[in-house]
Motif scaffolding. Structure first.
Motif, PDB file in Angstrom:
ATOM      1  N   ASP A 203       0.829  -0.559  -0.226  1.00 62.09           N
ATOM      2  CA  ASP A 203       0.214   0.576  -0.150  1.00 62.09           C
ATOM      3  C   ASP A 203       1.209   1.569  -0.159  1.00 62.09           C
ATOM      4  N   GLU A 204       2.079   0.668   0.307  1.00 59.32           N
ATOM      5  CA  GLU A 204       2.909   2.075   0.848  1.00 59.32           C
ATOM      6  C   GLU A 204       3.350   2.375  -1.147  1.00 59.32           C
ATOM      7  N   VAL A 205       2.967   1.513  -1.889  1.00 59.90           N
ATOM      8  CA  VAL A 205       3.830   2.020  -3.519  1.00 59.90           C
ATOM      9  C   VAL A 205       2.808   2.474  -4.204  1.00 59.90           C
ATOM     10  N   LYS A 206       1.605   2.230  -4.345  1.00 62.02           N
ATOM     11  CA  LYS A 206      -0.294   2.717  -4.779  1.00 62.02           C
ATOM     12  C   LYS A 206      -1.221   2.090  -4.493  1.00 62.02           C
ATOM     13  N   PRO A 207      -2.027   2.562  -3.833  1.00 59.01           N
ATOM     14  CA  PRO A 207      -3.590   2.074  -4.161  1.00 59.01           C
ATOM     15  C   PRO A 207      -3.714   0.167  -4.527  1.00 59.01           C
ATOM     16  N   LEU A 208      -4.578  -0.580  -3.989  1.00 58.13           N
ATOM     17  CA  LEU A 208      -3.815  -1.447  -4.972  1.00 58.13           C
ATOM     18  C   LEU A 208      -5.210  -2.481  -4.304  1.00 58.13           C
ATOM     19  N   PHE A 209      -5.276  -3.626  -5.381  1.00 57.83           N
ATOM     20  CA  PHE A 209      -6.836  -4.544  -5.098  1.00 57.83           C
ATOM     21  C   PHE A 209      -5.866  -5.678  -5.296  1.00 57.83           C
ATOM     22  N   MET A 210      -6.464  -6.112  -3.609  1.00 56.77           N
ATOM     23  CA  MET A 210      -6.208  -7.645  -3.733  1.00 56.77           C
ATOM     24  C   MET A 210      -7.273  -8.757  -3.191  1.00 56.77           C
ATOM     25  N   LEU A 211      -7.525  -9.816  -4.507  1.00 51.65           N
ATOM     26  CA  LEU A 211      -8.089 -10.768  -4.998  1.00 51.65           C
ATOM     27  C   LEU A 211      -7.940 -12.419  -3.979  1.00 51.65           C
ATOM     28  N   ALA A 212      -8.093 -12.550  -2.801  1.00 48.68           N
ATOM     29  CA  ALA A 212      -7.850 -14.412  -2.741  1.00 48.68           C
ATOM     30  C   ALA A 212      -8.328 -15.480  -3.313  1.00 48.68           C
ATOM     31  N   GLU A 213      -8.265 -16.729  -3.302  1.00 49.58           N
ATOM     32  CA  GLU A 213      -8.508 -17.094  -3.955  1.00 49.58           C
ATOM     33  C   GLU A 213      -9.009 -18.157  -2.684  1.00 49.58           C
ATOM     34  N   TRP A 214     -10.041 -17.999  -1.917  1.00 46.45           N
ATOM     35  CA  TRP A 214     -10.063 -18.666  -1.256  1.00 46.45           C
ATOM     36  C   TRP A 214     -11.708 -18.258  -0.721  1.00 46.45           C
ATOM     37  N   ASP A 215     -12.280 -18.982  -0.323  1.00 43.77           N
ATOM     38  CA  ASP A 215     -13.803 -18.731   0.581  1.00 43.77           C
ATOM     39  C   ASP A 215     -13.934 -19.408   1.788  1.00 43.77           C
ATOM     40  N   GLU A 216     -14.299 -18.113   3.880  1.00 42.72           N
ATOM     41  CA  GLU A 216     -14.410 -18.765   3.690  1.00 42.72           C
ATOM     42  C   GLU A 216     -15.412 -19.793   4.533  1.00 42.72           C
ATOM     43  N   LEU A 217     -16.883 -19.513   3.676  1.00 39.51           N
ATOM     44  CA  LEU A 217     -17.518 -20.131   3.662  1.00 39.51           C
ATOM     45  C   LEU A 217     -18.048 -21.851   2.719  1.00 39.51           C
ATOM     46  N   TYR A 218     -17.272 -21.969   2.260  1.00 44.65           N
ATOM     47  CA  TYR A 218     -17.046 -23.575   1.569  1.00 44.65           C
ATOM     48  C   TYR A 218     -15.043 -23.776   1.607  1.00 44.65           C
ATOM     49  N   PRO A 219     -15.022 -24.826   1.630  1.00 44.64           N
ATOM     50  CA  PRO A 219     -13.427 -25.738   1.045  1.00 44.64           C
ATOM     51  C   PRO A 219     -12.247 -25.331   0.042  1.00 44.64           C
ATOM     52  N   SER A 220     -11.891 -24.678   0.532  1.00 50.23           N
ATOM     53  CA  SER A 220     -10.894 -24.237  -0.787  1.00 50.23           C
ATOM     54  C   SER A 220      -9.803 -24.783  -0.301  1.00 50.23           C
ATOM     55  N   GLY A 221      -8.523 -24.625  -1.963  1.00 50.13           N
ATOM     56  CA  GLY A 221      -7.491 -25.283  -1.990  1.00 50.13           C
ATOM     57  C   GLY A 221      -7.448 -27.027  -2.307  1.00 50.13           C
ATOM     58  N   GLY A 222      -8.016 -27.548  -2.684  1.00 50.94           N
ATOM     59  CA  GLY A 222      -7.966 -28.792  -2.315  1.00 50.94           C
ATOM     60  C   GLY A 222      -8.349 -29.036  -1.291  1.00 50.94           C
ATOM     61  N   LEU A 223      -8.980 -28.347  -0.104  1.00 50.36           N
ATOM     62  CA  LEU A 223      -9.196 -29.036   1.462  1.00 50.36           C
ATOM     63  C   LEU A 223     -10.149 -29.879   1.549  1.00 50.36           C
TER      64      LEU A 223
END
Length: 448
Positions: A203-223
């Motif tokens: 954030d010190e470089v520029k305002p940015l957008f971060m998207l996570a491949e995850w969902d706390e409401l459903y199993p992610s990452g092959g789990l």
């Protein structure tokens, strides 16, 4: 839930969203298969068309060199990263990437890079240079993060040197290519405190957008559900958005007849119970994993592919469109080899443009707006209808999962003058009137 102040945990969600994300739609770019050339510059020629459709963000699948050891297929997985500071020559050069980003910015588009922080290819030089940065089994052997991900090996984020290296690599692309953020692969498999600390520096470089491949409401990452962490806190300080996997798979189950349409209400309630309305997830009917491994939206959803696409755009959250969906792509793209899209015809470009431009301009559809309201419209079990409203502006949406035309009796809240977004016919509706939705169809009205 009327506003974020009511949610008991609202104060924990401190990530600031850039203003340009408020009405954004994201488009996932499979560079390898997008054009016959498969390059940054060839793809850049499509940017004006995507901007005209109403796209705001383009997410590029990983652009780094791909490992050769244990490679799958001819060209390998783009998620088997061999060099975090390099550009895959298959796609072009760093200057070509800069050209793509500059072209996108001139069209008021933002660019996210896909980032694989959890694992590398077997022949990434870090394996030899810093073996202590990797996880090992009881026999001292490198291990994949998930058993069948045999082309990659997992990092060990207890190592401070790895954390510094990965943060520097993330900073590099912000500075060198002027990108606007990252989509982070299996983000929940990486410790949240790493992401929290890295975000502060980014954030010190520029305002940015971060998207996570995850969902706390459903199993992610092959789990599995048993292995899965539903409380990563990724959205509190590090990420602007995660995937909406639970809604995605619910739509699949509805299409399969395994769940009723009304279960969408339970999903929305679970999302709002978990998060304040300032937090939003990404919704979709396809992406690179879904298309290649689960099947196209036409395989999975059948005649409900387009009605459910309407929902993913107009329900709360940011919609995602995947490479080729505007062509009505009806094949699984090869994941480890070339499989070029045919852009000769774009039968769904108008369909998506109408939806995405509505999303882009309408005040009631803004992402994470605590003042926007969603009001469910009661009706037959085969219909799902709702109003989204803000300060008198409103969008009315109804979809029909049955084969037969089905009427919806309108409540007082739906009275008024409306414009049908698809037919451009103006309607004067009163309480008790019926709005008929064709079989496997949809109606989208904008209050005028």
């Amino acid at each position: 839930m009327p506003d974020s102040a009511v949610h008991p945990d609202a104060h924990l969600f401190q990530v600031r969203h850039p203003e340009w994300a408020a009405n954004a739609t994201i488009y996932e770019v499979n560079l390898r298969n997008f054009t016959p050339e498969g390059t940054f510059r060839a793809f850049a020629e499509h940017l004006p068309r995507l901007a005209a459709m109403g796209i705001s963000i383009v997410w590029l699948m990983p652009i780094h060199p791909i490992g050769a050891v244990e490679r799958k297929g001819t060209l390998g997985s783009q998620y088997a990263v061999q060099d975090y500071f390099g550009v895959n020559p298959e796609f072009g050069t760093l200057d070509d990437l800069r050209y793509l980003v500059q072209t996108a910015h001139a069209l008021d588009l933002r660019v996210l890079l896909d980032w694989v922080a959890n694992h590398t290819s077997w022949d990434n030089p870090l394996v030899q240079q810093h073996p202590d940065w990797y996880q090992h089994d009881e026999y001292g052997r490198l291990v994949p993060p998930v058993p069948d991900w045999t082309d990659v090996v997992a990092f060990d984020y207890t190592q401070p040197g790895l954390r510094r290296y990965m943060t520097d690599a993330l900073l590099y692309w912000l500075r060198e290519a002027d990108i606007d953020g990252y989509r982070c692969d299996v983000a929940g498999l990486v410790p949240t405190d790493f992401w929290d600390e890295a975000r502060l520096e980014l954030d010190e470089v520029k305002p940015l957008f971060m998207l996570a491949e995850w969902d706390e409401l459903y199993p992610s990452g092959g789990l599995t559900w048993e292995q899965f962490n539903s409380d990563t806190k990724l959205l509190e300080r590090a990420f602007n958005m995660t995937f909406g996997l639970r809604l995605h798979y619910l739509l699949d189950h509805i299409a399969e007849g395994k769940a009723p349409l009304a279960d969408i209400d339970a999903y929305l309630a679970a999302e709002r119970a978990k998060y304040p309305p300032s937090v939003y997830l990404m919704h979709f009917t396809s992406n690179h994993d879904v298309n290649s491994w689960d099947g196209t939206e036409y395989e999975r959803l059948g005649p409900l592919a387009l009605p459910f696409a309407v929902l993913t755009v107009l329900l709360p959250g940011m919609p995602l469109l995947y490479t080729g969906q505007e062509t009505a792509l009806n094949r699984r793209l090869l994941f480890f080899d070339r499989d070029t899209i045919d852009w000769t015809e774009l039968p769904l470009e108008s369909f998506y443009t109408k939806l995405l431009q509505l999303k882009r301009r309408h005040p009631a559809l803004r992402n994470g707006d605590v003042l926007s309201r969603l009001r469910r419209l009661p009706g037959p079990s085969s219909l799902y209808g709702f109003l989204r409203e803000k300060d008198g502006a409103a969008v009315l949406c109804v979809i029909n999962i049955s084969e037969e035309p089905t009427p919806l009796q309108l409540p007082a809240e739906a009275a008024g003058t409306w414009l049908d977004v698809f037919s451009q016919v103006q309607l004067k509706l009163e309480e008790g009137d019926t709005l008929t939705v064709q079989g496997h169809g949809w109606r989208v009205l904008e209050r005028v």
